[in-house]
Design a protein around this motif. Structure first.
Motif, short mmCIF file in Angstrom:
data_model
loop_
_atom_site.label_atom_id
_atom_site.label_comp_id
_atom_site.label_asym_id
_atom_site.label_seq_id
_atom_site.Cartn_x
_atom_site.Cartn_y
_atom_site.Cartn_z
N PRO A 146 1.06 -1.22 0.07
CA PRO A 146 -0.03 0.11 0.20
C PRO A 146 0.88 1.45 0.01
N GLN A 147 2.04 1.18 -0.26
CA GLN A 147 2.90 2.21 -0.26
C GLN A 147 2.80 3.32 -1.64
N LEU A 148 2.25 4.45 -1.28
CA LEU A 148 1.82 5.33 -2.71
C LEU A 148 2.94 6.47 -2.58
N CYS A 149 4.09 6.56 -3.48
CA CYS A 149 5.10 7.49 -3.23
C CYS A 149 5.03 8.67 -4.00
N MET A 201 7.03 18.76 4.81
CA MET A 201 7.76 18.52 3.65
C MET A 201 7.40 17.34 3.21
N ARG A 202 7.52 16.38 3.84
CA ARG A 202 7.26 14.91 3.21
C ARG A 202 6.13 14.56 3.87
N PRO A 203 5.35 13.43 3.13
CA PRO A 203 4.55 12.87 3.61
C PRO A 203 4.57 12.00 4.99
N TYR A 204 3.66 11.82 5.77
CA TYR A 204 4.03 11.06 7.13
C TYR A 204 4.04 9.67 6.83
N VAL A 205 4.62 8.82 7.77
CA VAL A 205 4.60 7.61 7.66
C VAL A 205 3.53 7.05 8.64
N ARG A 206 2.75 5.95 7.86
CA ARG A 206 1.46 5.48 8.68
C ARG A 206 1.57 4.10 9.16
N ASP A 207 0.85 3.65 10.24
CA ASP A 207 1.00 2.36 10.65
C ASP A 207 0.59 1.32 9.48
N LYS A 208 1.18 0.36 9.28
CA LYS A 208 1.20 -0.72 8.30
C LYS A 208 0.00 -1.60 8.82
N LYS A 209 -1.01 -1.72 7.77
CA LYS A 209 -2.28 -2.53 8.29
C LYS A 209 -2.08 -3.83 7.41
N THR A 210 -2.75 -4.75 7.96
CA THR A 210 -2.87 -5.91 6.93
C THR A 210 -4.15 -6.13 6.44
N PHE A 211 -4.41 -6.55 5.20
CA PHE A 211 -5.34 -6.52 4.35
C PHE A 211 -5.82 -7.93 3.94
N SER A 212 -7.21 -8.14 4.11
CA SER A 212 -7.50 -9.40 3.75
C SER A 212 -8.09 -9.03 2.04
N GLN A 213 -8.06 -10.27 1.17
CA GLN A 213 -8.39 -10.13 -0.14
C GLN A 213 -9.79 -9.11 -0.33
N TYR A 247 0.84 7.90 0.09
CA TYR A 247 0.37 6.93 1.59
C TYR A 247 1.67 6.21 1.78
N LEU A 248 2.48 6.55 2.75
CA LEU A 248 3.70 5.89 3.02
C LEU A 248 3.54 4.82 4.36
N VAL A 249 3.87 3.69 4.36
CA VAL A 249 3.75 2.69 5.48
C VAL A 249 5.09 2.12 5.96
N SER A 250 6.07 2.26 4.81
CA SER A 250 7.63 1.60 5.38
C SER A 250 8.46 2.80 4.87
N VAL A 251 9.74 2.82 5.68
CA VAL A 251 10.84 3.36 5.60
C VAL A 251 11.77 2.75 4.95
N ASN A 252 12.79 3.38 4.40
CA ASN A 252 14.14 2.92 3.71
C ASN A 252 15.25 2.98 4.38
N SER A 253 15.36 3.33 5.56
CA SER A 253 16.40 3.58 6.40
C SER A 253 17.30 1.90 6.49
N GLY A 254 16.71 0.96 6.30
CA GLY A 254 17.41 -0.28 6.36
C GLY A 254 18.23 -0.49 5.11
N TRP A 255 18.23 0.16 4.25
CA TRP A 255 19.03 -0.09 3.18
C TRP A 255 20.47 0.44 3.05
N ARG A 256 20.88 1.11 4.15
CA ARG A 256 21.76 1.96 4.12
C ARG A 256 22.97 1.02 4.79
#
Lengths: 297, 96
Positions: free
Chosen positions: A57-60, B1-13, B26-35
């Motif tokens: 659901p990430q929309l960048c 400046m940037r969109p805020y990071v939201r809680d990641k929800k799980t979705f059913s079909q 709509y951001l739910v995950s960050v990229n800091s672990g790539w570094r």
């Protein structure tokens, strides 16, 4: 220089994307959207920027944005523009971001049609010189000698045997209202061209060189430097087409070494001195043509 | 400046939207672990010329009070900013 940073929006419209570190294409998309603002409606075909921008659901994208068919970037832009206009919207920009394959190979028919109809859209081709998203296959914009997975470097054939398609002049040959070439290494120039395009009525085409560290075989922190070097060595040029005339924006006094530029990249490391001579000769021929046909002041 | 990071929800079909899914940005995950390396700004040297801000592919650099600041949630550590800085005010440090 500082004026460029102050002239674009402080908001980020392409944020949190999953592009590789040092991605040139994401830099081009980010910079262009910061010029066009939140009312830009972006259309992205299959390619790196749609693959990294829409990971449910990430929309960048913080502006309205849609994925098109691979071949239909320009035709979807036509539809977006016509639809919003019909619904009474006035303050918006329909902008497309397609890669080199999505522009020069797969999407060229739709692009040609949109230019022919003179739809009020901006088409930006971020050119990383191969199909990088699917694992580096040769496209129509892959330069001579480049090693890709479909043009491997062997003993007899040294990478790609065909030169780069001249997409900028193909777009200009439609007598388009505005076409330009740019490089992410000269971001001020690119930003100025996107702004200029946004103020012109009709179809606008911008071709921006966007190095791909993964596909080009350069360190991730070299993206911007290599994007400058391709211009400084004369293998790419910054130019505009407007009112039926070509205009050169930047004329290097003296070209930097082509061999140095090529040998920095993994995709060109196999080239022999003869291959490099062919590249230098074709560059000189191109610049002779530019000297005769392009205005420079 | 940037969109805020939201809680990641799980979705059913059945909950997965069929049309336009969420609002834009709509951001739910960050990229800091790539570094593996991170840029660190030397505020004494930074003059706020904004070149790093212009050339960052991820847009993680902002300018506050004429000094560059980095959003480490989304920085991927490519190091373009350190190369672009003419004053060498950004150095790359190893992530531990």
């Amino acid at each position: 220089m500082a004026n460029t940073a102050d002239s674009i929006s402080r908001e980020e419209y392409f944020y949190g994307h999953k592009a590789c570190a040092g991605c040139g294409g994401s830099l081009a998309v980010r910079a262009a959207l910061k010029v066009l603002g939140k009312n830009a409606v972006s259309v992205l075909p299959a390619g790196c920027m749609s693959a990294v921008g829409f990971n449910f659901p990430q929309l960048c994208f913080s502006n309205n944005s849609i994925i098109s068919t691979f071949a239909g970037t320009a035709s979807m832009l036509t539809g977006v523009e016509a639809g919003l206009r019909a619904r009474g919207f006035k303050d918006f920009t329909a902008v497309g971001f397609a890669g080199d394959g999505g522009t020069a190979d797969i999407g060229i028919q739709a692009l040609s049609g949109a230019i022919d109809r003179n739809d009020n859209i901006i088409y930006i081709c971020y050119d990383n010189e191969a199909y990088m998203n699917t694992g580096i296959q040769k496209s129509g914009l892959t330069p001579f000698g480049a090693k890709t997975t479909t043009t491997p470097a062997g003993k007899n054939i040294h990478g790609n045997i065909r030169p780069k398609k001249n997409m900028f002049e193909i777009a200009a040959a439609h007598d388009i209202p505005y076409a330009a070439t740019a490089s992410v290494g000269y971001i001020d120039d690119f930003i100025a061209k996107v702004r200029k395009a946004s103020q012109i009525q009709g179809t606008k085409y911008i071709h921006v060189i966007a190095p791909c560290p993964t596909g080009w075989g350069v360190p991730v922190d070299e993206t911007v430097n290599i994007a400058r070097e391709v211009v400084d060595s004369g293998l790419w040029y910054l130019a505009e087409y407007e009112n039926g005339e070509f205009k050169l924006n930047r004329k290097p006094k003296e070209f930097t070494s082509v061999a140095d530029y090529l040998k920095k990249q993994g995709r060109f490391r196999h080239l022999s001195d003869e291959d490099i001579d062919i590249i230098i000769k074709s560059r000189d021929k191109k610049w002779e043509y530019i000297g005769k046909n392009f205005k420079f002041d | 400046m940037r969109p805020y990071v939201r809680d990641k929800k799980t979705f059913s079909q059945s909950e997965v939207p069929e049309n336009t899914c969420f609002e834009a940005g709509y951001l739910v995950s960050v990229n800091s672990g790539w570094r593996s390396i991170r840029p660190v700004i030397d505020n004494a040297k930074c003059v706020g010329c904004q070149q790093c801000y212009l050339y960052c592919p991820d847009g993680v650099i902002s300018i506050n009070d004429k000094k560059a600041a980095i959003d480490y949630d989304f920085c991927k550590g490519c190091g373009i900013c350190a190369k672009i800085c003419r004053l060498n005010a950004i150095r790359m440090e190893s992530e531990r």
